[in-house]
Design a protein around this motif. Sequence first.
Motif, short mmCIF file in Angstrom:
data_model
loop_
_atom_site.label_atom_id
_atom_site.label_comp_id
_atom_site.label_asym_id
_atom_site.label_seq_id
_atom_site.Cartn_x
_atom_site.Cartn_y
_atom_site.Cartn_z
N MET A 192 0.82 -1.22 0.00
CA MET A 192 0.00 0.00 0.00
C MET A 192 0.85 1.26 0.00
N VAL A 193 2.07 1.18 0.54
CA VAL A 193 2.91 2.38 0.57
C VAL A 193 3.66 2.57 -0.75
N GLY A 194 3.49 1.64 -1.67
CA GLY A 194 4.08 1.81 -3.00
C GLY A 194 3.13 2.59 -3.88
N ASN A 195 2.84 3.84 -3.53
CA ASN A 195 1.93 4.68 -4.30
C ASN A 195 2.63 5.97 -4.70
N SER A 196 1.97 6.81 -5.47
CA SER A 196 2.62 7.99 -6.03
C SER A 196 2.99 9.04 -4.99
N ALA A 197 2.46 8.90 -3.77
CA ALA A 197 2.83 9.84 -2.71
C ALA A 197 4.29 9.69 -2.31
N ILE A 198 4.91 8.60 -2.74
CA ILE A 198 6.31 8.35 -2.41
C ILE A 198 7.25 9.34 -3.09
N PHE A 199 6.82 9.92 -4.22
CA PHE A 199 7.73 10.74 -5.01
C PHE A 199 7.89 12.15 -4.43
N ALA A 200 9.13 12.65 -4.56
CA ALA A 200 9.50 13.89 -3.87
C ALA A 200 9.01 15.15 -4.55
N ALA B 11 10.14 11.15 -1.06
CA ALA B 11 9.93 12.11 0.02
C ALA B 11 10.76 11.70 1.23
N LYS B 12 11.15 12.69 2.05
CA LYS B 12 12.05 12.44 3.18
C LYS B 12 11.41 11.58 4.26
N ASN B 13 10.09 11.59 4.37
CA ASN B 13 9.43 10.84 5.42
C ASN B 13 9.05 9.42 4.99
N ALA B 14 9.59 8.98 3.88
CA ALA B 14 9.23 7.67 3.35
C ALA B 14 9.92 6.55 4.14
N ILE B 15 9.26 5.39 4.20
CA ILE B 15 9.82 4.20 4.83
C ILE B 15 10.26 3.24 3.72
N HIS B 16 11.50 2.81 3.76
CA HIS B 16 12.06 1.94 2.71
C HIS B 16 11.70 2.48 1.32
N PRO B 17 12.01 3.73 1.03
CA PRO B 17 11.52 4.39 -0.18
C PRO B 17 11.97 3.76 -1.49
N ASN B 18 13.22 3.31 -1.57
CA ASN B 18 13.70 2.73 -2.83
C ASN B 18 12.93 1.46 -3.16
N TYR B 19 12.70 0.65 -2.16
CA TYR B 19 11.89 -0.57 -2.33
C TYR B 19 10.46 -0.20 -2.75
N ASN B 20 9.91 0.81 -2.08
CA ASN B 20 8.53 1.19 -2.37
C ASN B 20 8.36 1.72 -3.79
N ILE B 21 9.39 2.37 -4.31
CA ILE B 21 9.32 2.84 -5.71
C ILE B 21 9.23 1.64 -6.65
N THR B 22 10.00 0.58 -6.37
CA THR B 22 9.92 -0.61 -7.23
C THR B 22 8.54 -1.25 -7.12
N LYS B 23 7.93 -1.15 -5.96
CA LYS B 23 6.59 -1.72 -5.79
C LYS B 23 5.52 -0.84 -6.45
N TYR B 24 5.77 0.47 -6.48
CA TYR B 24 4.86 1.33 -7.24
C TYR B 24 4.89 0.92 -8.71
N ILE B 25 6.08 0.65 -9.20
CA ILE B 25 6.24 0.25 -10.60
C ILE B 25 5.52 -1.06 -10.88
N ILE B 26 5.60 -2.02 -9.96
CA ILE B 26 4.92 -3.31 -10.19
C ILE B 26 3.41 -3.14 -10.12
N THR B 27 2.94 -2.20 -9.32
CA THR B 27 1.50 -1.93 -9.27
C THR B 27 1.02 -1.34 -10.59
N LYS B 28 1.79 -0.40 -11.14
CA LYS B 28 1.46 0.17 -12.44
C LYS B 28 1.50 -0.91 -13.52
N TYR B 29 2.51 -1.78 -13.43
CA TYR B 29 2.64 -2.87 -14.40
C TYR B 29 1.40 -3.76 -14.38
N THR B 30 0.89 -4.04 -13.20
CA THR B 30 -0.29 -4.89 -13.06
C THR B 30 -1.49 -4.28 -13.80
#
Length: 211
Positions: free
Chosen positions: A134-142, A178-197
Motif C-alpha cells: 500500500m505504501v508503494g503509491n505515487s505519494a512516495i515521489f519527492a 519524500a524524506k518521510n518515506a519508509i524503505h523508499p527505494n523498495y517502495n518505488i519498485t513496488k509502485y512500478i509493479i502496481t502500475k505494471y499490473t
Amino acid sequence: ITGGNRGLGKGLIANLVKSGHKSRVLMGCRDTNKGKEAAEGFKADNDSTKVDVVNIDIKEASTFANLKKQLDKNAKLSVLVNNAGVLYPGLKVEAAKAREMVNVNYFGTKSLVDFLLENDLFEDESKIINMSTMVGNSAIFANDEIKQRAEQANTIDELDKLANDFVKAVENGKNWFAKNAIHPNYNITKYIITKYTAILAKDSRITDKSM
C-alpha cells in the motif's frame, strides 16, 4: 508461487494446504534444498494438496524453463502468484542494490509473465497476482514532475524507462522520494509493479484468455 519457501510465500502455501482443497501447488524458489525442506513440512497436513518444488530464480530467465518441465503434459497454470522480491531497507542504498530491486521486483517478474504467456502456460480465465504494498503509491515521489511522470506511465516502454531512470538517479546520488518515506527505494519498485499490473490487465494476451 514464487519465493514460496519462506515468508509470505510459504504462508500462502501453508494456508492452501490447510484448506484441504484438491490441487497442486508449485513452490518456486532459488534454493531447492530449502524448498524441499519446507515442502516436507506440508505433507503431514493433508493428502489433498500436493506441493512440488521448482527451481526458479526471478533474476535468471534461464530457470523459467524449469517451471514448464514441472507441468504435466498439456497442464497449465490456473493461478500465478508473483511473490518473490528483494528489499534493501533505509533511505539510501547503493546503486547496485537499487538495480537488484528493480531487476527482481519488476523486470524479473515481467519476464516470467512474458515467458508463461509466450509458451501458452496459462489456462483460460486464470489469475496473475502480483504482490505489492500500500505504501508503494505515487505519494512516495519527492516532486510533482517525477510524480506526474510516474502516474502518466501507461505503457510497458514508459514503465521500463521509469525503472531504469530511477536506478540512474540513485547512481547520481539523486533522491526520487519524500524524506518521510519508509524503505523508499523498495517502495518505488513496488509502485512500478502496481502500475505494471494495471497495464498488464489491458494486454490482449490477457484479455483474449479472459484472465
